[in-house]
Design a protein around this motif. Structure first.
Motif, mmCIF file in Angstrom:
data_model
loop_
_atom_site.group_PDB
_atom_site.id
_atom_site.type_symbol
_atom_site.label_atom_id
_atom_site.label_comp_id
_atom_site.label_asym_id
_atom_site.label_seq_id
_atom_site.Cartn_x
_atom_site.Cartn_y
_atom_site.Cartn_z
ATOM 1 N N CYS A 187 27.667 48.289 -79.175
ATOM 2 C CA CYS A 187 26.245 48.555 -79.403
ATOM 3 C C CYS A 187 26.032 49.899 -80.097
ATOM 4 O O CYS A 187 25.209 50.016 -81.019
ATOM 5 C CB CYS A 187 25.494 48.521 -78.078
ATOM 6 S SG CYS A 187 25.293 46.870 -77.363
ATOM 7 N N LEU A 188 26.765 50.917 -79.671
ATOM 8 C CA LEU A 188 26.586 52.240 -80.277
ATOM 9 C C LEU A 188 27.140 52.277 -81.689
ATOM 10 O O LEU A 188 26.580 52.968 -82.562
ATOM 11 C CB LEU A 188 27.239 53.306 -79.408
ATOM 12 C CG LEU A 188 26.329 53.996 -78.385
ATOM 13 C CD1 LEU A 188 25.264 54.836 -79.091
ATOM 14 C CD2 LEU A 188 25.655 52.993 -77.445
ATOM 15 N N GLU A 189 28.206 51.523 -81.954
ATOM 16 C CA GLU A 189 28.758 51.503 -83.306
ATOM 17 C C GLU A 189 27.748 50.949 -84.296
ATOM 18 O O GLU A 189 27.530 51.519 -85.367
ATOM 19 C CB GLU A 189 30.047 50.671 -83.328
ATOM 20 C CG GLU A 189 30.840 50.775 -84.630
ATOM 21 C CD GLU A 189 30.370 49.788 -85.679
ATOM 22 O OE1 GLU A 189 30.540 50.089 -86.884
ATOM 23 O OE2 GLU A 189 29.825 48.735 -85.310
ATOM 24 N N VAL A 190 27.081 49.861 -83.932
ATOM 25 C CA VAL A 190 26.091 49.307 -84.851
ATOM 26 C C VAL A 190 24.826 50.166 -84.873
ATOM 27 O O VAL A 190 24.159 50.286 -85.904
ATOM 28 C CB VAL A 190 25.772 47.837 -84.496
ATOM 29 C CG1 VAL A 190 24.928 47.711 -83.226
ATOM 30 C CG2 VAL A 190 25.069 47.155 -85.656
ATOM 31 N N HIS A 221 32.024 49.341 -70.970
ATOM 32 C CA HIS A 221 32.402 50.280 -72.017
ATOM 33 C C HIS A 221 32.593 49.554 -73.345
ATOM 34 O O HIS A 221 32.159 50.044 -74.409
ATOM 35 C CB HIS A 221 33.672 51.036 -71.654
ATOM 36 C CG HIS A 221 34.080 52.026 -72.689
ATOM 37 N ND1 HIS A 221 35.176 51.833 -73.516
ATOM 38 C CD2 HIS A 221 33.533 53.209 -73.079
ATOM 39 C CE1 HIS A 221 35.284 52.847 -74.349
ATOM 40 N NE2 HIS A 221 34.311 53.693 -74.099
ATOM 41 N N ALA A 222 33.220 48.399 -73.323
ATOM 42 C CA ALA A 222 33.412 47.635 -74.554
ATOM 43 C C ALA A 222 32.067 47.227 -75.153
ATOM 44 O O ALA A 222 31.855 47.337 -76.372
ATOM 45 C CB ALA A 222 34.266 46.404 -74.276
ATOM 46 N N GLY A 262 29.252 53.094 -64.206
ATOM 47 C CA GLY A 262 28.901 53.476 -65.568
ATOM 48 C C GLY A 262 29.926 52.958 -66.556
ATOM 49 O O GLY A 262 30.421 51.828 -66.446
ATOM 50 N N LEU A 263 30.293 53.790 -67.504
ATOM 51 C CA LEU A 263 31.203 53.388 -68.566
ATOM 52 C C LEU A 263 32.669 53.377 -68.126
ATOM 53 O O LEU A 263 33.551 53.052 -68.930
ATOM 54 C CB LEU A 263 31.015 54.291 -69.777
ATOM 55 C CG LEU A 263 29.628 54.196 -70.414
ATOM 56 C CD1 LEU A 263 29.477 55.215 -71.528
ATOM 57 C CD2 LEU A 263 29.352 52.794 -70.929
ATOM 58 N N ALA A 264 32.952 53.712 -66.868
ATOM 59 C CA ALA A 264 34.307 53.529 -66.346
ATOM 60 C C ALA A 264 34.630 52.051 -66.169
ATOM 61 O O ALA A 264 35.796 51.677 -66.070
ATOM 62 C CB ALA A 264 34.468 54.260 -65.016
#
Length: 424
Positions: A367-370, A361-362, A354-356
């Motif tokens: 993607c989530l920021e935009v 994660h980057a 996952g995001l580990a």
């Protein structure tokens, strides 16, 4: 790609004369030019007996409860999966806000009615508690199980059918000139959104060590049926080649029931005369074959995103908004294309870590920021909450895992049946 209206209109019982005809039939249906923006959502959830969450609900009780449901105001269709999972399929909506609003309303209505029968719905990527077991006696699912067994995939096949649940996001194909880039982005987003949506760290009462146990199960199935589509200049051609090379799973019997194919025969082989039945395949046979193909992004005139774990509120609305925004908003799509390029194809790390995984994660953070900036106002709060989760390298399955470790897998399954109103 040259299309043929005459071929596209062939009756279902027409025999396919050759591979070119079969390839063209699939290709002309793969993607339809359409403006982006409209979206459809489908959410699966495990059906749970609240008085006995560790046991599966018997089929007669499943069907009785669903038969009592009234027509839903949001227009969702309710169907039942092999393990008794309930799927709500919303109609196409003009945008993701309308799609989420309609599905959320219908989900609340279904939960309310099922609750009077002592039943609950748990939208989780995998059943954290109960062993895999088919309860749906439909001939299609019986035949699927027999096909998986014959090809050596029975355990993964039955688990996939009976113990997994997904959030499916359906988006338009967009203009023809952008199809290759759009399908490429949809597939490149896959590993990132697998990691972001991961909500299946337990299966049948045990921790699996994988963030998305659901995606792991799919990866254990036949790659000729379930692998991502190859990238190429024409996604419709790639889909047609994938479909014809895939092994035939089921054929229609004389009574219209599903008959399993117990050998490994591609649809192309059947067209050439070496098929699983003592007749040549028809257009209807090809259409039925297409329903047994499960790549992470499936082409059905539009794009089906099949790689998201089902997750409870507020995560499934947030995930719907993120997927829709990253594909349909031009600014967000450009950012997502650049962010996901380094992690394209990293399905296994996304599923396991996952995001580990630092690279995932980057990409997810970008993607989530935009997505927070470009998501519709009505869903921005949920997207912001998901972005905060991503920033902590967490996922929706963390709360499930905590409950299971503290109170046991059955308690975790039961907790997931509580809707937003019950939690406030």
């Amino acid at each position: 790609m040259t299309t043929s209206t005459a071929l596209a209109d062939h009756p279902a019982d027409d025999v396919l004369p050759d591979l070119d005809a079969a390839r063209e039939h699939v290709g002309v249906r793969a993607l339809h030019p359409a403006a982006t923006g409209p979206i459809g959502l489908e959410l699966e959830a495990h059906l749970v007996d609240r008085a006995s969450p560790g046991t599966r609900v018997p089929w007669h009780r499943v069907t009785a409860a669903v038969a009592a449901l009234p027509p839903l105001d949001g227009g969702s269709r309710v169907t039942l999966e092999p393990g008794g999972q309930v799927e709500l399929s919303g109609p196409p909506a003009p945008d993701v806000t309308a799609a989420v609003t309609g599905l959320r309303s219908d989900l609340a209505a279904v939960r309310g009615r099922l609750g009077t029968a002592g039943l609950g719905l748990a939208p989780l990527g995998a059943d954290p508690c109960r062993p895999a077991q088919r309860v749906n006696p439909g001939s299609r699912y019986v035949a699927m199980e027999e096909h998986f067994q014959a090809l050596g995939h029975r355990a993964a096949g039955v688990t996939m059918m009976t113990s997994t649940a997904a959030l499916q996001v359906n988006v338009e194909a967009g203009p023809r000139s952008g199809w290759a880039a759009r399908v490429r982005l949809a597939q490149s987003l896959g590993p990132v959104l697998v990691a972001v949506s991961a909500c299946s760290p337990l299966l049948a009462g045990r921790e699996t060590g994988w963030r998305s146990g659901r995606q792991r199960i799919w990866a254990e199935l036949d790659p000729a049926r379930c692998a991502p589509l190859p990238e190429g200049p024409d996604p419709a051609d790639e889909w047609a080649a994938f479909a014809l090379a895939a092994p035939v799973m089921l054929v229609r019997g004389p009574a219209g029931d599903a008959v399993p194919v117990r050998g490994r025969t591609s649809f192309a082989d059947w067209v050439r005369g070496a098929g699983p039945a003592d007749r040549r395949p028809t257009v209807a046979d090809l259409e039925y074959h297409l329903t047994t193909l499960f790549p992470p992004v499936r082409l059905r005139g539009y794009l089906e995103l099949r790689y998201l774990d089902a997750a409870p509120e507020p995560w499934w609305p947030a995930l719907s908004a993120v997927a829709g925004t990253l594909l349909d908003d031009p600014v967000a799509a450009d950012t997502a294309a650049a962010a996901t390029e380094p992690v394209t194809g990293r399905w296994e790390p996304a599923t396991r870590l996952g995001l580990a995984d630092p690279e995932l994660h980057a990409a997810a953070s970008a993607c989530l920021e935009v997505a927070v900036r470009r998501a519709p106002a009505g869903l921005r709060a949920q997207v912001t909450a998901l972005a905060e989760l991503v920033e902590r390298r967490a996922s929706p399955g963390d709360a499930l895992l905590h409950t299971a470790r503290t109170h046991g897998p059955a308690a975790a399954l039961l907790a997931a049946t509580h809707d937003a109103e019950e939690e406030t």
